[in-house]
Design a protein around this motif. Structure first.
Motif, PDB file in Angstrom:
ATOM      1  N   ASN A  38      48.431  52.857  39.337  1.00 25.43           N
ATOM      2  CA  ASN A  38      48.278  51.412  39.164  1.00 25.43           C
ATOM      3  C   ASN A  38      47.020  50.915  39.866  1.00 25.43           C
ATOM      4  O   ASN A  38      46.257  50.115  39.304  1.00 25.43           O
ATOM      5  CB  ASN A  38      49.506  50.672  39.690  1.00 25.43           C
ATOM      6  CG  ASN A  38      49.413  49.185  39.434  1.00 25.43           C
ATOM      7  OD1 ASN A  38      49.275  48.755  38.303  1.00 25.43           O
ATOM      8  ND2 ASN A  38      49.461  48.398  40.491  1.00 25.43           N
ATOM      9  N   MET A  39      46.778  51.379  41.096  1.00 25.51           N
ATOM     10  CA  MET A  39      45.574  50.965  41.827  1.00 25.51           C
ATOM     11  C   MET A  39      44.310  51.426  41.110  1.00 25.51           C
ATOM     12  O   MET A  39      43.342  50.675  41.004  1.00 25.51           O
ATOM     13  CB  MET A  39      45.582  51.525  43.253  1.00 25.51           C
ATOM     14  CG  MET A  39      46.397  50.713  44.226  1.00 25.51           C
ATOM     15  SD  MET A  39      45.911  48.974  44.381  1.00 25.51           S
ATOM     16  CE  MET A  39      44.208  49.076  44.857  1.00 25.51           C
ATOM     17  N   VAL A  40      44.320  52.654  40.603  1.00 24.90           N
ATOM     18  CA  VAL A  40      43.162  53.151  39.857  1.00 24.90           C
ATOM     19  C   VAL A  40      42.914  52.271  38.635  1.00 24.90           C
ATOM     20  O   VAL A  40      41.774  51.906  38.336  1.00 24.90           O
ATOM     21  CB  VAL A  40      43.355  54.630  39.454  1.00 24.90           C
ATOM     22  CG1 VAL A  40      42.301  55.079  38.458  1.00 24.90           C
ATOM     23  CG2 VAL A  40      43.341  55.515  40.683  1.00 24.90           C
ATOM     24  N   GLY A  41      43.971  51.894  37.941  1.00 23.54           N
ATOM     25  CA  GLY A  41      43.833  51.019  36.775  1.00 23.54           C
ATOM     26  C   GLY A  41      43.266  49.656  37.140  1.00 23.54           C
ATOM     27  O   GLY A  41      42.424  49.113  36.414  1.00 23.54           O
ATOM     28  N   ILE A  42      43.725  49.095  38.244  1.00 18.40           N
ATOM     29  CA  ILE A  42      43.223  47.797  38.684  1.00 18.40           C
ATOM     30  C   ILE A  42      41.756  47.907  39.098  1.00 18.40           C
ATOM     31  O   ILE A  42      40.926  47.080  38.702  1.00 18.40           O
ATOM     32  CB  ILE A  42      44.088  47.221  39.818  1.00 18.40           C
ATOM     33  CG1 ILE A  42      45.443  46.799  39.247  1.00 18.40           C
ATOM     34  CG2 ILE A  42      43.390  46.051  40.508  1.00 18.40           C
ATOM     35  CD1 ILE A  42      46.460  46.395  40.267  1.00 18.40           C
ATOM     36  N   LEU A  43      41.408  48.929  39.873  1.00 21.26           N
ATOM     37  CA  LEU A  43      40.017  49.106  40.290  1.00 21.26           C
ATOM     38  C   LEU A  43      39.108  49.326  39.084  1.00 21.26           C
ATOM     39  O   LEU A  43      38.011  48.765  39.013  1.00 21.26           O
ATOM     40  CB  LEU A  43      39.900  50.253  41.286  1.00 21.26           C
ATOM     41  CG  LEU A  43      40.587  50.006  42.632  1.00 21.26           C
ATOM     42  CD1 LEU A  43      40.545  51.268  43.479  1.00 21.26           C
ATOM     43  CD2 LEU A  43      39.975  48.834  43.364  1.00 21.26           C
ATOM     44  N   ALA A  44      39.551  50.113  38.113  1.00 22.19           N
ATOM     45  CA  ALA A  44      38.762  50.329  36.900  1.00 22.19           C
ATOM     46  C   ALA A  44      38.600  49.016  36.133  1.00 22.19           C
ATOM     47  O   ALA A  44      37.519  48.717  35.621  1.00 22.19           O
ATOM     48  CB  ALA A  44      39.425  51.383  36.018  1.00 22.19           C
ATOM     49  N   GLY A  45      39.658  48.219  36.073  1.00 16.91           N
ATOM     50  CA  GLY A  45      39.579  46.921  35.413  1.00 16.91           C
ATOM     51  C   GLY A  45      38.610  45.986  36.108  1.00 16.91           C
ATOM     52  O   GLY A  45      37.870  45.240  35.456  1.00 16.91           O
ATOM     53  N   LEU A  46      38.599  46.013  37.441  1.00 16.04           N
ATOM     54  CA  LEU A  46      37.655  45.182  38.195  1.00 16.04           C
ATOM     55  C   LEU A  46      36.218  45.602  37.909  1.00 16.04           C
ATOM     56  O   LEU A  46      35.333  44.756  37.756  1.00 16.04           O
ATOM     57  CB  LEU A  46      37.946  45.264  39.691  1.00 16.04           C
ATOM     58  CG  LEU A  46      39.245  44.622  40.169  1.00 16.04           C
ATOM     59  CD1 LEU A  46      39.478  44.925  41.641  1.00 16.04           C
ATOM     60  CD2 LEU A  46      39.246  43.129  39.921  1.00 16.04           C
ATOM     61  N   VAL A  47      35.976  46.901  37.818  1.00 14.47           N
ATOM     62  CA  VAL A  47      34.633  47.393  37.482  1.00 14.47           C
ATOM     63  C   VAL A  47      34.268  46.958  36.072  1.00 14.47           C
ATOM     64  O   VAL A  47      33.172  46.425  35.827  1.00 14.47           O
ATOM     65  CB  VAL A  47      34.556  48.929  37.632  1.00 14.47           C
ATOM     66  CG1 VAL A  47      33.255  49.470  37.052  1.00 14.47           C
ATOM     67  CG2 VAL A  47      34.698  49.328  39.094  1.00 14.47           C
ATOM     68  N   ASP A  48      35.169  47.157  35.120  1.00 15.39           N
ATOM     69  CA  ASP A  48      34.908  46.795  33.723  1.00 15.39           C
ATOM     70  C   ASP A  48      34.613  45.311  33.557  1.00 15.39           C
ATOM     71  O   ASP A  48      33.787  44.930  32.731  1.00 15.39           O
ATOM     72  CB  ASP A  48      36.096  47.174  32.830  1.00 15.39           C
ATOM     73  CG  ASP A  48      36.268  48.675  32.687  1.00 15.39           C
ATOM     74  OD1 ASP A  48      35.323  49.429  33.010  1.00 15.39           O
ATOM     75  OD2 ASP A  48      37.370  49.087  32.256  1.00 15.39           O
ATOM     76  N   ASN A  49      35.289  44.477  34.339  1.00 17.59           N
ATOM     77  CA  ASN A  49      35.115  43.023  34.241  1.00 17.59           C
ATOM     78  C   ASN A  49      33.973  42.498  35.104  1.00 17.59           C
ATOM     79  O   ASN A  49      33.726  41.297  35.128  1.00 17.59           O
ATOM     80  CB  ASN A  49      36.402  42.301  34.646  1.00 17.59           C
ATOM     81  CG  ASN A  49      37.514  42.517  33.666  1.00 17.59           C
ATOM     82  OD1 ASN A  49      37.288  42.860  32.518  1.00 17.59           O
ATOM     83  ND2 ASN A  49      38.742  42.336  34.116  1.00 17.59           N
ATOM     84  N   GLY A  50      33.318  43.391  35.851  1.00 16.98           N
ATOM     85  CA  GLY A  50      32.232  42.965  36.726  1.00 16.98           C
ATOM     86  C   GLY A  50      32.699  42.203  37.957  1.00 16.98           C
ATOM     87  O   GLY A  50      31.923  41.472  38.568  1.00 16.98           O
TER      88      GLY A  50
END
Length: 62
Positions: A39-51
């Protein structure tokens, strides 16, 4: 989790904010709805994707 944060995350789940309510943040903290590394990896990846990664997580000086 404080009820106020929980209500915000529920609202964001329907509005799509904060990756669909999966997290909340303030200047000194990041709260995630569900525990776990994936879940944390998904959130961190989402934060990167969204800038938003550097807005939510700040580098600390040594």
């Amino acid at each position: 989790m404080p009820r106020r944060v929980e209500r915000l995350m529920e609202r964001w789940a329907t509005s799509g904010e904060a990756l669909g309510g999966r997290y909340s943040w303030c200047p000194d903290g990041l709260i995630v709805r569900d525990a776990g590394i994936s879940n944390m990896v998904g959130i961190l990846a989402g934060l990167v994707d969204n800038g938003e990664f550097t807005q939510v997580l700040n580098r600390l000086d040594d």
